[in-house]
Design an enzyme around this catalytic site. Structure first.
Site, mmCIF file in Angstrom:
data_model
loop_
_atom_site.group_PDB
_atom_site.id
_atom_site.type_symbol
_atom_site.label_atom_id
_atom_site.label_comp_id
_atom_site.label_asym_id
_atom_site.label_seq_id
_atom_site.Cartn_x
_atom_site.Cartn_y
_atom_site.Cartn_z
ATOM 1 N N LYS A 1 61.980 23.570 51.102
ATOM 2 C CA LYS A 1 62.599 23.086 49.867
ATOM 3 C C LYS A 1 62.271 21.618 49.597
ATOM 4 O O LYS A 1 62.151 21.210 48.444
ATOM 5 C CB LYS A 1 64.116 23.301 49.892
ATOM 6 N N LYS B 1 58.589 35.075 49.388
ATOM 7 C CA LYS B 1 59.776 35.926 49.247
ATOM 8 C C LYS B 1 60.281 35.892 47.798
ATOM 9 O O LYS B 1 60.071 34.898 47.093
ATOM 10 C CB LYS B 1 60.869 35.505 50.239
ATOM 11 N N LYS C 1 65.361 32.994 43.785
ATOM 12 C CA LYS C 1 65.952 32.476 42.545
ATOM 13 C C LYS C 1 65.194 31.264 42.042
ATOM 14 O O LYS C 1 65.205 30.958 40.872
ATOM 15 C CB LYS C 1 67.401 32.005 42.810
HETATM 16 P P1 TYM Z 1 70.955 32.604 49.141
HETATM 17 O O1 TYM Z 1 71.882 32.297 48.017
HETATM 18 O O2 TYM Z 1 69.582 32.032 49.076
HETATM 19 O O3 TYM Z 1 70.802 34.158 49.321
HETATM 20 C C1 TYM Z 1 71.910 35.032 49.466
HETATM 21 C C2 TYM Z 1 71.565 36.140 50.450
HETATM 22 O O4 TYM Z 1 70.416 36.864 49.998
HETATM 23 C C3 TYM Z 1 69.433 36.919 51.032
HETATM 24 N N1 TYM Z 1 68.092 36.891 50.405
HETATM 25 C C4 TYM Z 1 67.122 37.777 50.658
HETATM 26 N N2 TYM Z 1 67.068 38.858 51.468
HETATM 27 C C5 TYM Z 1 65.916 39.571 51.486
HETATM 28 N N3 TYM Z 1 64.822 39.254 50.722
HETATM 29 C C6 TYM Z 1 64.831 38.183 49.897
HETATM 30 N N4 TYM Z 1 63.772 37.891 49.146
HETATM 31 C C7 TYM Z 1 66.016 37.391 49.841
HETATM 32 N N5 TYM Z 1 66.384 36.274 49.134
HETATM 33 C C8 TYM Z 1 67.641 35.987 49.504
HETATM 34 C C9 TYM Z 1 69.682 35.676 51.872
HETATM 35 O O5 TYM Z 1 69.160 35.822 53.166
HETATM 36 C C10 TYM Z 1 71.186 35.589 51.842
HETATM 37 O O6 TYM Z 1 71.767 36.403 52.837
HETATM 38 N N6 TYM Z 1 72.435 29.405 52.680
HETATM 39 C C11 TYM Z 1 72.720 30.700 52.071
HETATM 40 C C12 TYM Z 1 74.143 30.822 51.546
HETATM 41 C C13 TYM Z 1 75.178 30.523 52.554
HETATM 42 C C14 TYM Z 1 75.602 31.358 53.634
HETATM 43 C C15 TYM Z 1 76.653 30.639 54.271
HETATM 44 C C16 TYM Z 1 75.193 32.607 54.096
HETATM 45 C C17 TYM Z 1 75.948 29.389 52.596
HETATM 46 N N7 TYM Z 1 76.827 29.454 53.629
HETATM 47 C C18 TYM Z 1 77.281 31.162 55.401
HETATM 48 C C19 TYM Z 1 75.851 33.128 55.221
HETATM 49 C C20 TYM Z 1 76.878 32.410 55.862
HETATM 50 C C21 TYM Z 1 71.785 30.904 50.893
HETATM 51 O O7 TYM Z 1 71.325 29.955 50.284
HETATM 52 O O8 TYM Z 1 71.623 32.192 50.524
#
Ligand code: TYM
Length: 334
Positions: free
Chosen positions: A114, A197, A200
């Site tokens: 990032k 991947k 968003k």
């Molecule tokens: P975020 O918002 O990027 O994504 C949310 C969830 O979606 C999964 N994900 C994917 N899985 C498979 N293929 C993809 N292309 C893909 N894109 C996203 C992510 O792995 C995630 O599970 N840091 C985290 C949010 C967070 C969090 C937490 C998660 C904050 N605190 C505590 C678990 C526990 C994030 O930015 O996810």
């Protein structure tokens, strides 16, 4: 069993989020034994690492809440809330900043991705983001954290922080969480580039299928998805060197429950001109009910705020004993 996971309310819920994480959240919620609890939250405090206008951020939080409910999260059975309404997250993150090491954070691949080449220009928030994420998990004594593959490293760091805190202060305060990562859909790839991947933050909306896309948009994104000119082989293993083809077959399998081998066998000898329309139909039919529920909910600010407020009250109460324990362990009076 305590299940917890979060999602950043930036942009739309897309197919990668859904197949990598949210579908598992719903499954775990639905299979929950009595005495167990699920916590799902919008990581809006994390979202400040991406610049956004005030009005847009407010809208994003409500829309992501509506999307999660539309995808099957039931606020009566799971605790659904936004992080900013539960100050314990920020408080514990600050305490954990005393435990986490700069060297550990320097290894985080998500920060490197990032921040890009301009590391000096990245925000401090982006760098310490994983510490807030550790606080999110440890605050609730979560045992299971359903996430996609890209969050695995952050959860390993969470465990390291928990172990170091427990050891340094001679307490048995934090539970070590287990990541729950789906085997087949851990990493859904971009529709435009089989090596990136689905995300968003990809500037091209054609790279992802949003759960809010209408039927025609979904069909057109699938039709224009990058593939190759070869025919499909008999088995999935033969797609090893064809990342875009592999991704489309993987999505097909995840949506229908049919094995990737069965899908290859069904389309063997035919090109993507045959597979794509069938995949588009499957996606359109399965995502339509989610979109319809989302449309019905998304503008009901009063109802959504009430749900998030109620969830935040429950979350605050659940977080309180651990937060108190952390202040006490460190030797701080509140
Ligand atoms: P975020 O918002 O990027 O994504 C949310 C969830 O979606 C999964 N994900 C994917 N899985 C498979 N293929 C993809 N292309 C893909 N894109 C996203 C992510 O792995 C995630 O599970 N840091 C985290 C949010 C967070 C969090 C937490 C998660 C904050 N605190 C505590 C678990 C526990 C994030 O930015 O996810």
């Amino acid at each position: 069993m305590r299940v917890l996971s979060g999602i950043q309310p930036t942009g739309n819920l897309h197919l990668g989020n859904y197949l990598g994480a949210i579908r598992n959240w719903v499954k775990m919620q639905d299979e929950m034994a009595s005495g167990s609890q699920c916590f799902f939250f919008l990581a809006d405090m994390h979202s400040i690492t991406v610049h956004e206008e005030r009005a847009q951020r407010l809208k994003n939080v409500r829309e992501m809440a509506a999307a999660l409910i539309a995808a099957g999260i039931d606020p009566d059975r799971s605790v659904l809330f936004n992080q900013a309404r539960v100050p314990a997250h920020a408080e514990l993150a600050w305490l954990l900043n005393g435990t986490a090491r700069i060297g550990w954070l320097n290894r985080m691949t998500q920060f490197k991705d990032k921040a890009g080449k301009n590391r000096e220009g990245a925000s401090v928030g982006l760098f310490v983001y994983p510490v807030l994420q550790a606080a999110d998990v440890l605050l609730y004594q979560a045992t299971h954290v359903p996430v996609g593959e890209d969050q695995k490293q952050h959860l390993e760091l969470t465990r390291d922080i928990a172990i170091k805190f427990n050891t340094d202060f001679g307490v048995d305060l934090f539970t070590l969480p287990e990541p729950i990562i789906p085997k087949e859909t851990a990493r859904i790839m971009s529709l435009r580039d089989g090596s990136a991947k689905m995300s968003k933050s990809d500037p091209s909306d054609m790279s992802r299928i949003n759960l809010t896309d209408d039927d025609d948009t979904i069909a057109s994104k699938v039709r224009k998805a990058k593939s190759d000119a070869d025919v499909l082989p008999e088995t999935y293993a033969d797609l090893a060197e064809r990342p875009e083809a592999k991704n489309l077959v993987g999505i097909f399998s995840a949506m229908t429950g049919e094995s990737t081998d069965a899908i290859c066998a069904r389309f063997a000898g035919q090109g993507f001109g045959a597979l794509k329309p069938a995949l588009a139909d499957v996606l359109v039919e399965s995502l339509r009910p989610i979109r319809q529920r989302f449309e019905a909910l998304k503008n009901d600010d009063v109802a959504l705020d009430a749900i998030l407020q109620k969830g935040a009250a429950k979350a605050s109460a659940a977080a309180e004993p651990t937060l108190r324990g952390a202040y006490d362990a460190v030797g701080l009076m509140r």
